[in-house]
Write a protein that holds these residues in place. Structure first.
Motif, PDB file in Angstrom:
ATOM      1  N   PHE A 253     -38.938  -8.799  30.723  1.00  0.00           N
ATOM      2  CA  PHE A 253     -39.059  -9.720  30.637  1.00  0.00           C
ATOM      3  C   PHE A 253     -40.939  -9.712  29.341  1.00  0.00           C
ATOM      4  CE2 PHE A 253     -40.266  -9.304  34.420  1.00  0.00           C
ATOM      5  CZ  PHE A 253     -42.272  -9.667  35.148  1.00  0.00           C
TER       6      PHE A 253
ATOM      7  N   GLY B 123     -43.097 -14.685  30.972  1.00  0.00           N
ATOM      8  CA  GLY B 123     -42.779 -14.756  32.135  1.00  0.00           C
ATOM      9  C   GLY B 123     -44.390 -13.811  33.030  1.00  0.00           C
TER      10      GLY B 123
ATOM     11  N   ASN C 178     -41.727 -11.446  41.397  1.00  0.00           N
ATOM     12  CA  ASN C 178     -40.483 -10.890  41.635  1.00  0.00           C
ATOM     13  C   ASN C 178     -39.545  -9.595  42.614  1.00  0.00           C
ATOM     14  OD1 ASN C 178     -40.051 -12.329  38.894  1.00  0.00           O
ATOM     15  ND2 ASN C 178     -40.619 -10.481  37.568  1.00  0.00           N
TER      16      ASN C 178
ATOM     17  N   SER D 210     -40.700 -14.784  37.249  1.00  0.00           N
ATOM     18  CA  SER D 210     -40.905 -14.737  35.809  1.00  0.00           C
ATOM     19  C   SER D 210     -40.279 -16.250  35.614  1.00  0.00           C
ATOM     20  CB  SER D 210     -40.646 -13.649  35.921  1.00  0.00           C
ATOM     21  OG  SER D 210     -39.640 -12.647  35.824  1.00  0.00           O
ATOM     22  N   ARG D 211     -38.584 -16.297  36.623  1.00  0.00           N
ATOM     23  CA  ARG D 211     -37.312 -16.654  35.541  1.00  0.00           C
ATOM     24  C   ARG D 211     -36.931 -18.860  36.997  1.00  0.00           C
ATOM     25  NH1 ARG D 211     -32.701 -15.195  33.860  1.00  0.00           N
ATOM     26  NH2 ARG D 211     -32.745 -12.593  35.279  1.00  0.00           N
TER      27      ARG D 211
ATOM     28  N   THR E 192     -34.972 -16.354  39.133  1.00  0.00           N
ATOM     29  CA  THR E 192     -34.858 -14.627  38.741  1.00  0.00           C
ATOM     30  C   THR E 192     -34.585 -14.155  40.187  1.00  0.00           C
ATOM     31  OG1 THR E 192     -36.685 -15.923  38.364  1.00  0.00           O
ATOM     32  CG2 THR E 192     -37.280 -13.272  39.253  1.00  0.00           C
TER      33      THR E 192
ATOM     34  N   THR F  90     -41.933 -19.634  31.589  1.00  0.00           N
ATOM     35  CA  THR F  90     -40.153 -20.281  31.760  1.00  0.00           C
ATOM     36  C   THR F  90     -40.542 -19.666  33.625  1.00  0.00           C
ATOM     37  OG1 THR F  90     -40.234 -17.313  32.131  1.00  0.00           O
ATOM     38  CG2 THR F  90     -39.337 -18.612  30.059  1.00  0.00           C
ATOM     39  N   GLY F  91     -41.509 -19.383  34.360  1.00  0.00           N
ATOM     40  CA  GLY F  91     -41.619 -19.614  35.497  1.00  0.00           C
ATOM     41  C   GLY F  91     -41.716 -20.402  36.735  1.00  0.00           C
TER      42      GLY F  91
END
Ligand code: SAM
Length: 171
Positions: free
Chosen positions: A9, A13, A103, A126-127, A131, A159-160
């Motif tokens: 990523f 992220g 994560n 991060s997502r 994630t 994005t997170g």
């Protein structure tokens, strides 16, 4: 997975982690990045707080090797990486004012043990909920409150998402 992990990523992220660090009331003296992988979050913390000593740990020796290899020389004096198990950490109680999980699977009792009273734990994804390792905020609240954490904050960016929890001081 270690050789290719770094490119999994991009910088977007890591935006939630940076935003979480902006919310800390003071720079931590010592910070721990649990499940550091190739050391991305450890490097973000070290750049954000130029005086902080940062330790990144991971169970996988190959990840730790990559993290060491990718550490820029200007950070080498105060960032180090070690192989260690997040469920049985080789650190004293309250050793860190900041504990970061990017994560990463939380081992709640153990991360609480090494967080100093008044210190902060940050759980960044991060997502967000997409994630693969994602713990929803309600679960984090449920598991952290009995361990003495409070002042919960949730945020999103890039994005997170990220979640902050402060370990209360006794009394
Ligand atoms: C999804 S990766 C995240 C890596 C890094 N934080 C990142 O966001 O790029 C999870 C990492 O946790 C590590 N890990 C898994 N179980 C662990 C444990 N019990 N103790 C420490 N690290 C562990 C894995 O080796 C892996 O590097």
């Amino acid at each position: 997975m270690a050789p290719d992990w770094e490119d999994r990523f991009g910088p977007e992220g890591l935006i939630p982690l940076g935003a979480a660090l902006e919310r800390l009331s003071a720079a931590p003296r010592r910070a721990l990045d649990l499940g550091t992988g190739t050391g991305k979050a450890a490097r973000v913390v070290a750049r954000f707080f130029p005086e902080t000593e940062v330790v990144g740990v991971d169970l996988a020796p190959a990840m730790v090797e990559q993290a060491k290899r990718l550490l820029p020389s200007e950070l080498a004096g105060r960032v180090r990486f070690e192989v260690a198990d997040g469920s049985a950490l080789p650190f004293e109680d309250g050793a860190f004012d900041l504990v970061v999980l990017q994560n990463m699977i939380p081992f709640f009792e153990e991360l609480a043990r090494v967080t100093a009273p008044g210190g902060t734990a940050v759980f960044a994804s991060s997502r967000g909920s997409e994630t693969p390792i994602y713990v929803p905020p309600e679960t984090l609240r449920e598991r952290l409150a009995p361990l003495g954490f409070g002042d919960f904050q949730e945020l999103s960016g890039g994005t997170g998402t990220a979640f902050l929890a402060v370990r209360k001081t006794p009394g």
